[in-house]
Each structure stands twice: as C-alpha cells, then as structure tokens.
Enzyme design. Sequence first.
Site, PDB file in Angstrom:
ATOM      1  N   TYR A  98     -34.429  99.328  40.390  1.00 16.22           N
ATOM      2  CA  TYR A  98     -34.108  97.989  40.876  1.00 16.22           C
ATOM      3  C   TYR A  98     -35.130  96.974  40.373  1.00 16.22           C
ATOM      4  CZ  TYR A  98     -33.115  94.161  44.127  1.00 16.22           C
ATOM      5  OH  TYR A  98     -32.811  92.933  44.670  1.00 16.22           O
ATOM      6  N   SER A 136     -35.093  88.707  41.991  1.00 17.38           N
ATOM      7  CA  SER A 136     -35.792  89.240  43.170  1.00 17.38           C
ATOM      8  C   SER A 136     -37.295  89.073  43.002  1.00 17.38           C
ATOM      9  CB  SER A 136     -35.463  90.725  43.349  1.00 17.38           C
ATOM     10  OG  SER A 136     -36.253  91.294  44.373  1.00 17.38           O
TER      11      SER A 136
END
Length: 746
Positions: A627, A614
């Site tokens: 995350y 990401s």
Amino acid sequence: MTNQNEIEVDIAKKKETSTTKSYFRQVESKWDDQHVEGEDLLSRLVYRSNLLGSDSYINNTGGGNTSSKVMEEDPITGEEAEVLWVKGSGGDLRTATKPNFASLYQQKLLQLQDIYHDMENTGLKTPAEDSMTEMYAHCTFNLNPRAPSIDTPLHSFIPFKFVDHTHPVPVIAIATADNGPELMKEIYGDEVAWVDWMRPGFELGLKLQETIEQNPGIKGIILGGHGLINWADDDKECYELSIELINKAADYLSDHELGEDSYGGAKFQSLDKKERREVLTEVLPYLRGQVSQENQFIGTIQDDDVTLQFINSEDAPRLAELGTSCPDHFLRTKIKPLYVDWNPQEGSVEDLKATIKEGLQGYREDYADYYNTHRDEDSPDMRDPNPTVILIPGLGMIAWGKNKSESRVTAEFYTAAIGVMRGSESVATYTALPKQEAYDIEYWALEEAKLQRMPPEAELSRQVIAVVGAGSGIGKALAPRLIAEGGTVAALDLNAEAAEATAKEMLDDIGMGIGVAGSDISGSGDIIGVECDITDRASVQKALHDIVIAYGGIDNVAVTAGLYPTPDQDGNLGDEAWDNSFAVNVKGNYIVADEVSDIWEAQDLKGSMVITTSANAVVPKAGSFAYDTSKSAANHLIRELAIACSPKVRVNGVAPATVVEGSSMFPRDRVIASLTKYDVDFSKDESTEELRDKLADFYATRTLTKEPITLEQQCEAIYSLLSSEFENTTGHIIPVDGGLKEAFLR
C-alpha cells in the site's frame, strides 16, 4: 399533491403515445374530487396547476400560468376583499406549491387601467407597458413576497374567477398556421375567439378583456403564435375546459396529419443506436468545446424516433431556419437552432466536425446580424451567440444549458416546437414570430432585469465532474459537496449498486428522481451512477462514454478509489496482492487520466484532476509495504501527469492520514483487528461506526492537532483543488493528516 416520481412516469408514458405515424393524442382529465375535498381554493389552485403542468404536451416547464380569484379577509380592515392568486414570476406549474403564487388585490389591479391609459395617451406605449410591472407591487395582498408575472393582467382582466393559460402543442400548431383564424373557426365554431400576436403584458390583458366583451359566450381565446387561455367560474370546470379545448385541436390535427410524410418526408436515415452512440461519444466533447467558447454548457441528447423523423426530413432545414414561435420557446432555444448539414449515410466523423465548425461560425454571424439589425440604443449587450439547440441528421438533437436541468428543459421546448411545426404544416403553412418581435422578447428590459436579479452562479456551475470511488468513503461524501457548489457529477464505483445508490440518495434529496447512466439517453439528472473498474481500460472507456452521453463532456476528475491489501493471518502479502495494490492505486489512476485526456483534448477547455494518495506515501513503516509504496508511486504519477496535461488541465493530489469514517477499506473485521493491535478497549456489541470512531480517535493521538481526520476535511481539500481557488496550482500533493511530523517534507 401528485408526487414528482408519479409525474415523471406519467410524462414518460405520454411520450410513448406519439409516433412517427401518429403524433397528436387525446389528453385525459386527471381531476380527482376526493383529492381536493375540503381543500381551500389556493390548495385547489396548486392542484389544478400541477395537473396542467405534468404533461409537456400541454405546457412546457416554466411556461403558462393559472389563477383563482378568492375572497380573503383584508389584514388591515378585516373586511372581505377579492384577491387574485396567480402563478408568480419564474414559477413552474408542474412543481408549483403555495409559495410560488403571487397574491394581489383584484380591484387595485383593475384601477391600474386608468394609469396605463393616461401614460398610453402620451404616446409612450412601451414605457407604459414596462412601468406597469413596477405597479403590481403596490397591489400586493398580505405582504406576499412572490413577484407577479408579466401575465398578471391576462388573469385579472378576464371577468371570471378561474383562468388557465397554457401552451398546448396542438393549439399552438393552429396558432402558428398562416390561416389560423379560419382553422380555429372550423375546429371550435363560435366558442373560441382569436387575438393576433401581442407581447405578453398589460396591453394583451386589455385586448382579452375587450375580446370577451365583444364576443359574449366564448369559452376561450387562441393567442396568435402563443397559446390558449380559457376560463370558468368553477375551478374543476376551468381545468376540464382546458382539456376539452386541447383535445378538439388534437382531434382535428390527428385527422389531418401526414404521418411518415410529415415535414416533406424522409431525406436521411438514422444511424442505428449503437452507431449513434459511437459517433456521439467522439463528436460531443468537440461540439461542447466549440459551443462553450463564451459560456460552458451541459448537454442533453434526444434521439427518439419522433425527433429524428423531423431532423432527417426534407423540410427540416427550412423549418429550423424559421425558428420557433411561442415566446416561451425561443427564450430557451434562441431565435433558431443550428441545423448541421451532414449526410449520415456518406459523411465521416471528421466531415461532421468540419461541418459543425463551419455551421457554428455561420450561426454566430447570423445571430450578430439579428442582434445588430433589431437592437435599439437601450438594448442590453449581445448575449452568447452560440446555439442552444443543434440538430444533426441521423444522430438527433443536442440541447445545451448551464446545467443538466436547463438543457433538458431546452430539449423539451424544442420538442414542443417540432410538434407545433408538424401540426401546422399538416393543415397549412407554419409561420414563426417576426424577427423584430422575437428580438423584443429576447432582449426585453424586463427579461434583462430578471437575468440581472439572478444570484451569481456557483463555483462549479457548468462543470462536469467524475468522482471515482463514489460508492463509499471520501468519494461518497464528496459528491454532495460538489453538487452543492453547482457541479454536475458522475458517481463512479467498482460496485455498480453502490454508485447508483449514491446517485439516488442525492437525486432524492433534490427531488429529481433517479439518474442511472444508460437508462435513458436524455434522462439523467445532476448526478448519475456509473459502474467503473479503473484497472480495466475497457471499463474506464465505457464509463467515460456514459458520462459524455449524459452530459456532453467531462471537465474535472476526482479519484478517491484505493485498495489496501489485507495480509494473511501471518501478516504476509502474496504477489497477487502486490499486483492488485499497484493496479488500483497507480495504474488505475493512469488509465483514468490517459482515457479522459482524449476528451479534454477534444473539448480544449480548462480542467482539473485530483488523485487521493496517502500520508503513508512518505511515512516508512512496517506492515503495509504494498500500500505505502503504491501510494508513493501515485505521488510521483501526479507530478508526471501535471506535466503531460498542461497547460489546460491541472493535476494535484490530496494525501490524507487514515480516514476511518465511512471507508470501505475499514470493514468491521479490520477495525476490530486494528483496535486489538493497538490495545484500545472496545466491546464487540458496539456498532461498526462506534468502533470506527474509537479507531479514528486513537489515530488522532499520533498527530500534532490530536483531532480525528474526517471525510469533510478531505472533501474540502479536493473541492478547493478542483475550484478556481487553486487555479495556478498543479503537480502538488496537499496533506490533510492532522499534522504527522513523520510526513513533513525533507
């Protein structure tokens, strides 16, 4: 017409009727007058063809052909002309539609006989035979682009309106027996004649014409070593005659077959199903690597009782060495299979691997000798000398092809050969085609030309790709992209139903039925759905073993699964949420890589792994600690894995910015919460996809390109990293984020 799923079910039911005690069975007529009522003769030809092709006991995939002679209006003269509609080159009776049939002026085809005889009289028989195929184009009716098959003369020169040429197992059993003509007489009396083996083509067509003239009243001809051809002046009558002649041979063989004493009786016992799977999951990647040294292959396992009865028998080594007879068989199965001389009751897996290696070396040497002995100065270069069929006592048959479909067809063809040998050896002695004849078919200039005309293989052809997280989002969108490039895909997901749904959607699109891992050891298609929890090593092991059983090995892995832990109402994350985030986004990726590395090592083939991380991995911000830091760790894991997996396997990453489209990490409530947080106008009456689009548009405003990040863009990046386009790139993370300046490397 009969739909594909009905045909697959019918085939499965037919297979169930063959057992180790009783193999030969009756074939029922499937003709339905109501189905063809009011249809033209071409539509009825398609229907007849589909019926004959729907049962591999009658006809192998791509084999045999059918024809109808029809009066048509000549597009130039406006007058009626007799036109031969015949299955075209490369067609398959089971799946044939109207465009699969060639159309030729019947009278022009008959006139070619004079040209052939003139060339034959010069002593140039083979050139004459081959040149005739070029003449068929001059006989084409109405500019039909479908190329005629080499069997066109067989249909044209038979003086009846409708002709069926099939490869039924019971009839070929008679056609390959050393006393075949005598057996034929006993079964059919004077209603069927015999023609010794001749290569398909013009000369054989003339021989059939002559045989019918010399034997008025016959209904069909057995082609020595080859199959059956029969005819009538009514298409239904022609079809039902095919069924009748096949059943007469089946009746005779059923009365004489040896049951459990077939092939000299049992020499070995099969391992039980659980043990077979355990051995195969360990051996198959090694075996795939060994046979893929020149061309990579996809595998199909067949281990039903009937197949194992043959492989485990006393006579299997002798019969396997003889090879097949029907030319359609050995074009798929090569001149012979490799029989692995391994005792399943005494040998270890390591013994089996050593025996496979030794057997393959001997097979390649035999194949080179076969090629060099029978070649001539015009022969094409020797093809891949590795076997496409491997027989292992106690385990089963492993067939290989450039894709799953081809390996399944290869297995189907050798299954038919097993039935042929069973029948022939029950009433006589089985005889294979002479090696020179086999070579002349395998390396026929016309076959070579057909191979040369084939389009180049797709980028991911011959490669097996596991897509983790394929039930939704990027993974689901990636699966069809990889299949479009020739890939064979395993769709893995924590949600088994979602994985299977992805596979089903794809298989329905390409007309291949349903592929679910474990449902049938040989029944998977170009994609299967597999349940997999990447945080559970045992689950990962089972999923990878499912893929190995379905396809023989694994080349590439794309991990698109991820977890975005949702904070509580106060914006806090508990310890368990942190653990889950790292378990999925970091440790899960490692477990997958760690487990698949054993398969890669056994195969010793090139491979690739792409992990989806990401943009958050390098963009510090509040509110998504677990995350973001887990994705940062995943970035470094990629670099570590690239080192560990080198030099054969490349490991890279794709770092998208937030991809809202189709993502399971963006359920409706999270999308609404985000729109509310960013003060984006919306209505709760809008659909989830409309709300996702609004959120994606908002995220786009924070990028340099101002364009939403799409699934297609992520898929393209992952595909590129898996492909040869980046064959010298490893250990890198490619951002696909629309240009987030905060994510620039520094």
